[in-house]
Each structure stands twice: as structure tokens, then as C-alpha cells.
Design an enzyme around this catalytic site. Structure first.
Site, short mmCIF file in Angstrom:
data_model
loop_
_atom_site.label_atom_id
_atom_site.label_comp_id
_atom_site.label_asym_id
_atom_site.label_seq_id
_atom_site.Cartn_x
_atom_site.Cartn_y
_atom_site.Cartn_z
N TRP A 357 -41.39 15.53 49.39
CA TRP A 357 -41.88 16.54 50.32
C TRP A 357 -42.28 17.81 49.58
O TRP A 357 -42.95 18.68 50.14
CB TRP A 357 -40.82 16.85 51.39
CG TRP A 357 -39.63 17.61 50.89
CD1 TRP A 357 -38.66 17.17 50.04
CD2 TRP A 357 -39.25 18.96 51.23
NE1 TRP A 357 -37.72 18.14 49.83
CE2 TRP A 357 -38.05 19.25 50.54
CE3 TRP A 357 -39.81 19.93 52.04
CZ2 TRP A 357 -37.40 20.48 50.64
CZ3 TRP A 357 -39.17 21.16 52.16
CH2 TRP A 357 -37.97 21.42 51.46
N ASP A 358 -41.90 17.91 48.31
CA ASP A 358 -42.27 19.06 47.49
C ASP A 358 -43.79 19.29 47.51
O ASP A 358 -44.26 20.42 47.48
CB ASP A 358 -41.85 18.85 46.04
CG ASP A 358 -40.40 18.44 45.86
OD1 ASP A 358 -39.79 18.00 46.84
OD2 ASP A 358 -39.90 18.53 44.74
N GLU A 488 -28.91 20.00 50.00
CA GLU A 488 -28.35 18.67 49.77
C GLU A 488 -26.87 18.71 49.39
O GLU A 488 -26.28 17.67 49.11
CB GLU A 488 -29.17 17.95 48.69
CG GLU A 488 -30.58 17.64 49.16
CD GLU A 488 -31.49 17.13 48.06
OE1 GLU A 488 -32.54 16.56 48.39
OE2 GLU A 488 -31.15 17.34 46.87
N LYS A 601 -27.40 24.64 47.97
CA LYS A 601 -28.18 24.26 46.79
C LYS A 601 -29.50 25.00 46.72
O LYS A 601 -29.94 25.43 45.65
CB LYS A 601 -28.41 22.75 46.80
CG LYS A 601 -29.17 22.20 45.60
CD LYS A 601 -29.39 20.71 45.74
CE LYS A 601 -30.16 20.15 44.55
NZ LYS A 601 -30.49 18.73 44.71
N GLN A 602 -30.17 25.13 47.86
CA GLN A 602 -31.48 25.76 47.92
C GLN A 602 -31.71 26.30 49.32
O GLN A 602 -30.91 26.04 50.22
CB GLN A 602 -32.57 24.75 47.58
CG GLN A 602 -32.71 23.64 48.60
CD GLN A 602 -33.59 22.50 48.14
OE1 GLN A 602 -33.18 21.69 47.32
NE2 GLN A 602 -34.81 22.44 48.67
#
Length: 770
Positions: A357-358, A488, A601-602
Site C-alpha cells: 500500500w506504500d 503494526e 510503530k508509525q
């Protein structure tokens, strides 16, 4: 962090050779051209630790998934980006002794990646065990103009002796993937040829049967004079070579040019691969090293015109953004809709597959603004052509009626990711694909894309959301159960705010797209309705009900959106209280401990605020940023860029700059201790976003372009170039003024600090910096 590379505006420079840094450098100094690429392995023998990597775009291997137990719907294989036959090899012997930088002494070692012109240069002095000293220069590139050619010029000069020097230029098909699940080699040798001055190798992947052809032609020189010596022809199993030996006097330069051709059955009939390889190799050889390099540099010059970002007063920041832009442009050129932006590009094997999906979430914004619109259109068509596979992926999980779940990892559209909690729970990726369609159209006004391709994709995605969402009698709301959000470090949670937000937006946008396509092209609309067996009356009312009644977790006390239900049950210890010796936590903590922590994580909730920023007032954005960023460990390459953009939005310029440096120099300085595995290609587009959308304040709303530029105190000036609605413009920002310079054929209209600005073709307009 590793800070062994010299700061330079246009080059990545390593001075002095340290074997401990070598595998990281192999990644950082990688070369590619969209069709093929190579890690920066040495041409000559190297007996130290190394990850040999040669890659041909679009070729993969379905390595059987290795798990302890099987679950229904589990992917049968993990798609490996294949380590392909090695074409750079040139063994060097000095009076019968092999040159090996792992064992011999080196002085004045300098490795340079010239990003402006797209080549790799390595220069050093080596002292052999017997005291003989040689000067080495090795220059190579993978042509951006002749995209099936690569070229190497390798030279040796004896410094304190006369002696025999030999070059053995070879093609090696005996290669393996470091990440092979069962230690299997993935290639069969189909054809081998070697003649004086040339050699060829055709290989075929097991199972699928992709063929790849590799050819080389060589010429050797003493000084500027071409040698007429006939090379010795060598053959082994899976290996073909030419060897040239010459007695060389002290101070004489003995060099070899190796011109390579690489082809594949993606572009040629299988039976014709050898013949095609011979033609491509001969064509490159006829042009010669210098002419190939000249044409290659010209293509890079054209690319830099459209995509370069210039920063004055901060060399580290300048080097960082150019490094990221360079790798993006050499990974994907947009010429082939079968290809995509691999997460490691041509720099390593990790992650497998070619598409995450990046691409839609991070790379599409970069290519929309810096490349012809066809480049982004081809990225979207790639997904359209995989729609049937996305429907099959959903069917394997029990979804029906044309519901589509696009894969987490893929090459051919089929899901091949091997972690259940990511593969089938991180479903927000469907939303990124839908949003990319919207993002492309709002930047290009290519409304026809909806009727040609986009609507079918949107219908499949919306059908998935409709079936995946559950109505809770307890809440009297719709809920989304058992998901993994962008963070994640949380698995199998309920009501991830970002996923719920994306799902609702997709349903609304699909309803709008149905209306728009019907009005634009009713014949095509009816064709799509028939093809998909879509019932407006039977499906849209449920979609509208979900939009009206979706549950979004919210904390009234803190007045922030909750990442998911139960997030505040976690112990709320902030990142700055962590022991630095235990960072990154994914390399020191157990997975159980990570999942029970509050650490992110992000960007997750903040990812949604970034995407749908126009829906929120400044105070809402600021509250959520100040709550979530201190809990974010930024252990995903995709994290710093979003935080940089939002920090700039809320006026936290120091944090915006900190996050910019982290994203732009993530691989150069190896923040997460993983550069040796390959670079983070897709997140490199986020570095571009940090400047253009963060500091530049670029936004698009309702068909209008907005800029709200700021300038970090560390910079004297910066500039970038973007295209909007087919109009090309340059934006130059310093502490006094913002200049909009038109490179367009038509009048440009936009808003700078909410002030309406018009710029005539070839003219410029200046606004005072706020």
C-alpha cells in the site's frame, strides 16, 4: 545511527574502507533504471560478508510459505524478488594473486555515487601480500537511456612493479536468494555461449518459467590503445567468462570495458531471449562506454529538471532529499504498467513482492507532481488489472458478490504475504488504493479514468467494506472487528479509527463516483453495472447507513480520537522514558511485550488526520499530534514523513525539521540498523512529502492548489517543482518571500497563504513569506 558517509550536495561518498559498513554501502550505492538494477557489490573477488544482488523487474519466484501450521485462506507462497545472475563480475589477478579487499591493504579508498549523473565510481590503492601496489578505478552505470544495457570500466595501474595482470570478466548463473525458505536455488540454466570477446547466459525460473538473458562484450586497453589480444574463453557449470592477461609496466593503465545486455521473457518470446540478448549487447557495445554514459546522463538531467529539490544552507538536508529522489527515479519510470515500486527496489530482497500500500499512500503523491500524468495512471492501471485477483483474494476468506481485497504484498495481484495478522487484518490498504484514484483525478482532472478503470475498482473495494463491517446491537453502531491498523505493533484489535475512517470515506466516494460516471458516460456506466452485477437499490442503502452510523473511538476527557477500542487500557509510558539501549524495541523486546505496550510503530490515527486534514480544525490536529507523537517509536520507515508534515501544519517547526532529517537520512545514517538489508524505497517518497506538503504546505481542495510555505531556520532557501492540472511550476521559498515561477503553457492560478495568485506562462509572481 551510522555516520560514515561524507556530506555532499550531489554525491554519496565513502572515504576509507571498513568491511563492517560494506553491506550497508552495497545497499546505499545501488544502481537501477526501472527495468533492472544491482547492489553495489564489488566487481572483483570479495571474500568478506556481502549480499550479492542483481535484479530484473517483474521477475519473481513463488517460494512455498514456511509456517508451523496452516490456516484456511493462508497464502500458498511468498513471492520472492529474485537474485538474478550476476553480470558485474570482473576478477582481477596480479601476478597470479587475486585482488580481494577483504584480505589486502587498501589506501585512499573512495566510493562515490554521483546522483546527478547516475553512476558509481570506486577508486583506491591496494597493496598485495607481496608488497605490489596497484591503483584501481571502477566506474559503472545501468543505463536510463538504453534500458537493457549496463556498462563497467575497470582499470588497474601498477605503481611499483612490472608484472602480469589478468581480467576475468564473467556472467554467473549460480546464484541464490538469502531469504529462500528452503535453501532452494530458483534458476535453471537454459543456454550458455562463450566466444572470444563475448559471452551469453539464458536462465529460467523454476515453477513459473520466466526467462532472463544476460550478455557481455568486452574490450581491453593499455592507456588509450585497444588491445588486439584474443581473450581466453572459459566455461563452467552456470558460468561463462573471457580472460585477458597482459604484462603491464609500472605506471601503465590496463583497463577493460564490459558492456552488458539484459533481457527477459516479459518483453520477448521465450525462444527469442538469447537472440534478443545478443542484439541488445551488440547495440550497447557498438555505442561504447562513453556514448552510453552520455545518453544516460542526459536522461538523468531531464529527470532532475522536474523532480529536484534545492536547499541552500544545509548540506545534510540537501543530500538527504536528493538521495531519496534519486532512488525513486531509478526504481520506477512509469513506462510499463506491469511494474510497480518495490519496497526495496533494486537494493535488496527483504519484504518480497513488488507492491505494498506504500505505492498508493506515499509514492503516488510524488509521481503525480514530478512526472507526466501517464506515470501515475500506469500505477493505477496496475491495480485495475489485478482486480480479478483481488476478488479471488476476498473469496478465499469467504467474501462474495465481487468484494475485492487487494493484497498486502503481491507481484501478480495474488496475496503472497506470510503473516496472518498483517495479511488479513491490515485491510486499510484497500482504502489507500481507492484514495489514490481520487488523488490522481484531483491533481490531473482526468475524470475519464473513473469510467475507464476507477469505478470498477471502487465497487469491489466498497463491497468488501460493506461485508467486512458488522452492526453492533449493543452500540447501535457499525463496527470493524479484528483488524491491524497502520500501527503494526497492535494486532487483532477492534475499531481502528483510521481503518474505520478509510472505510466510510471509500463508501461515500464510490457513491459519488457512481453518480459522476452515470452523468459523464451512461453507456459505460450501464456496461459496468452489467459486468459487476451491481444493484444500486440493493447495495447503496446499506453503504449510506454505514456512513451515517459508523463507530469512531473517541476519548472525551482527552478530546482525541482513540487509535482503537481499549487503547487507554495500556500502560501509558512515553517514548522518551524508554531505555535508549533497548531501541529499536522490535530488535530487543518480545512480540508479546510490544503488543501489550502503548507504543506505535508509525502514524496510525495521525495517518488519517494527514489524509483527511481538511475535515479537522487546527486545535483538533494539534491535540491528536501532541498525544500520539510522544507514543510513537518511528520504527517504520513510513512514520517520520507524516509526522513532519503534521508538525509543520501545527507550527512545531523544530519537530518538523527533526522528522524531516530522520526520514531523508533514514538509510544514509541507518537510523533503524537495517540498511544492510536494502533501502526503504517507498518511504523515500515521504521525504519528498515532508518538504513539499510539510514545509511547502502544498494542498489540493475542490480543484484548487494551495501553498502555505514555511522555512526551517536551518535553511537559507529551498525550491521545488510541481505539476498541477498539467501546469508545471517552480516554488522558491526564503525568509522574505515566496516566488512562483511558471513553466506552463497556460495561466496558473493558485492560492498562497489564502491569497489568490495568477501567473502567466514564463512569468513569476512573488508573495511575502508569513
Amino acid at each position: 545511527m551510522k555516520e560514515y558517509l561524507k556530506h555532499d550536495e550531489w554525491c554519496i561518498i565513502e572515504e576509507g574502507f571498513n568491511p563492517e559498513n560494506h553491506q550497508s554501502s552495497e545497499s546505499i550505492f545501488s544502481l537501477g533504471n526501472g527495468k533492472m538494477g544491482h547492489r553495489a557489490n564489488f566487481e572483483e573477488t570479495y571474500s568478506g560478508p556481502s549480499l550479492q544482488g542483481s535484479y530484473v523487474a517483474g521477475i519473481y519466484y513463488p517460494d512455498k510459505t514456511r509456517v508451523g501450521w496452516w490456516k484456511n485462506g493462508y497464502p500458498e507462497y511468498f513471492a520472492k524478488v529474485l537474485n538474478s545472475p550476476n553480470w558485474i563480475g570482473i576478477d582481477v589477478q596480479i601476478d597470479g594473486h587475486y585482488l580481494d579487499l577483504y584480505t589486502c591493504k587498501t589506501d585512499n579508498f573512495k566510493r562515490t555515487l554521483n546522483m546527478k549523473e547516475g553512476y558509481l565510481l570506486r577508486e583506491f590503492t591496494a597493496t598485495m601480500d607481496d608488497g605490489k601496489k596497484i591503483q584501481i578505478s571502477a566506474k559503472r552505470f545501468v543505463s536510463m537511456a538504453d534500458t537493457e544495457n549496463g556498462a563497467i570500466r575497470y582499470s588497474v595501474t601498477p605503481l611499483n612493479f612490472d608484472g602480469k595482470i589478468a581480467f576475468t570478466a564473467y556472467l554467473d548463473g549460480d546464484v541464490e536468494n538469502e531469504d529462500s525458505n528452503y535453501d532452494e536455488k530458483f534458476w535453471n540454466i537454459i543456454e550458455m555461449e562463450a566466444h572470444a570477446g563475448e559471452a551469453y547466459l539464458v536462465t529460467e525460473t523454476k515453477k513459473i518459467g520466466f526467462r532472463a538473458g544476460f550478455g557481455m562484450k568486452i574490450v581491453a586497453k593499455i592507456g588509450d590503445s585497444e588491445l588486439k589480444t584474443t581473450p581466453e574463453v572459459l566455461k563452467k557449470e552456470a558460468w561463462v567468462a573471457n580472460r585477458i592477461e597482459r604484462t603491464v609496466k609500472e605506471g601503465e593503465c590496463f583497463s577493460i570495458d564490459k558492456i552488458v545486455g539484459v533481457t527477459s521473457s516479459l518483453n520477448y518470446d521465450k525462444a527469442a531471449v538469447l537472440e534478443a540478448t545478443k542484439k541488445v549487447t551488440a547495440s550497447g557495445f557498438q555505442k561504447g562506454f562513453e556514448a552510453l554514459l552520455k545518453d544516460h546522463i542526459k536522461v538523468w538531467a531531464d529527470k532532475w529538471v522536474l523532480s529536484d529539490i534545492r536547499i541552500k544552507g544545509d548540506i545534510a538536508a540537501q543530500q538527504g532529499i536528493r538521495f531519496n529522489i534519486f532512488h525513486l527515479n531509478q526504481t520506477y519510470t512509469g513506462e510499463d504498467e506491469r511494474l510497480n515500486v518495490g519496497p526495496k527496489g533494486f537494493t535488496g530482497e527483504k519484504y518480497g513482492g513488488s507492491t505494498y500500500w506504500d505505492t498508493e499512500a506515499y509514492c503516488v503523491p510524488f509521481f503525480i507532481a514530478t512526472a507526466p500524468s501517464e506515470v501515475t495512471r500506469n500505477l493505477l492501471i496496475y491495480r485495475y488489472k489485478h482486480l480479478d485477483r483481488a476478488i479471488e483474494n476476498a473469496e478465499k476468506l469467504g467474501f462474495k458478490n465481487g468484494a475485492a481485497l487487494y493484497p498486502m504484498v503481491t507481484i501478480n495481484g495474488e496475496e503472497c504475504h506470510n503473516e496472518w495478522e498483517i495479511t488479513f487484518e491490515e485491510i486499510h490498504r484497500n482504502g489507500a488504493i481507492a484514495f489514490a484514484i481520487h488523488n490522481y483525478i484531483r491533481h490531473t482532472n482526468d475524470e475519464a479514468y473513473l469510467s475507464e478503470y476507477g469505478l470498477e475498482v471502487l465497487l469491489g473495494i466498497s463491497r468488501f467494506w460493506s461485508q467486512r463491517i458488522t452492526f453492533s446491537e449493543e452500540r447501535q453502531k457499525y463496527v470493524m472487528l479484528g483488524v491491524t491498523g497502520p500501527n503494526e505493533y497492535e494486532n487483532n484489535i477492534n475499531n481502528n479509527w483510521y481503518t474505520n475512517k478509510m472505510a466510510v470515506w471509500c463508501l461515500k466516494y464510490t457513491i459519488e463516483a457512481l453518480t459522476k460516471v452515470k452523468a459523464m458516460n451512461e453507456a459505460r456506466y450501464n456496461e459496468i453495472i452489467a459486468k459487476t452485477s451491481f444493484s444500486y437499490e440493493g447495495e447503496v442503502p446499506r453503504w449510506e447507513d454505514i456512513v451515517a452510523k459508523m463507530h469512531f473511538p473517541y476519548n472525551e476527557k482527552l478530546q482525541v480520537f482513540m487509535q482503537q477500542d481499549g487503547y487507554m487500557d495500556k500502560e501509558q509510558i512515553l517514548v522518551d522514558q524508554l531505555n535508549p539501549a533497548e531501541r529499536p524495541i522490535n530488535q530487543y523486546w518480545s512480540w508479546d511485550r510490544i503488543l501489550r505496550s502503548c507504543y506505535i510503530k508509525q502514524a496510525d490515527t495521525l495517518q488519517g488526520i494527514y489524509v483527511f486534514e481538511e475535515e479537522f480544525d487546527m486545535e483538533t490536529i494539534k491535540r491528536n499530534f501532541e498525544f500520539y507523537e510522544p507514543r510513537t517509536v518511528h520504527e517504520s520507515s513510513l512514520s517520520p514523513c507524516v509526522h513532519s508534515v503534521l508538525a509543520a501544519k501545527i507550527g512545531d517547526y523544530d519537530k518538523a525539521y527533526e522528522m524531516y532529517l530522520r526520514t531523508s537520512r533514514l538509510d544514509i545514517d541507518d537510523y533503524n540498523h537495517e540498511a544492510h538489508e536494502g533501502l526503504h524505497i517507498t518511504s523515500m517518497a515521504g521525504t519528498w512529502m515532508s518538504i513539499v506538503e510539510g514545509f511547502g504546505g502544498k494542498r489540493v481542495h475542490d480543484g484548487e492548489l494551495f501553498l502555505n510555505p514555511i522555512i526551517p531556520k536551518q535553511w537559507q532557501e529551498y525550491s521545488f517543482r510541481i505539476a498541477f492540472m498539467g501546469n508545471d511550476m517552480e516554488v522558491i521559498v526564503n525568509s522574505q518571500e515566496v516566488t512562483i515561477l511558471s513553466h506552463a503553457k497556460n495561466q496558473i492560478e493558485l492560492k498562497v497563504y489564502d491569497q489568490k495568485v495568477s501567473v502567466e506562462p514564463g512569468q513569476s509572481t512573488t508573495v511575502q513569506t508569513k
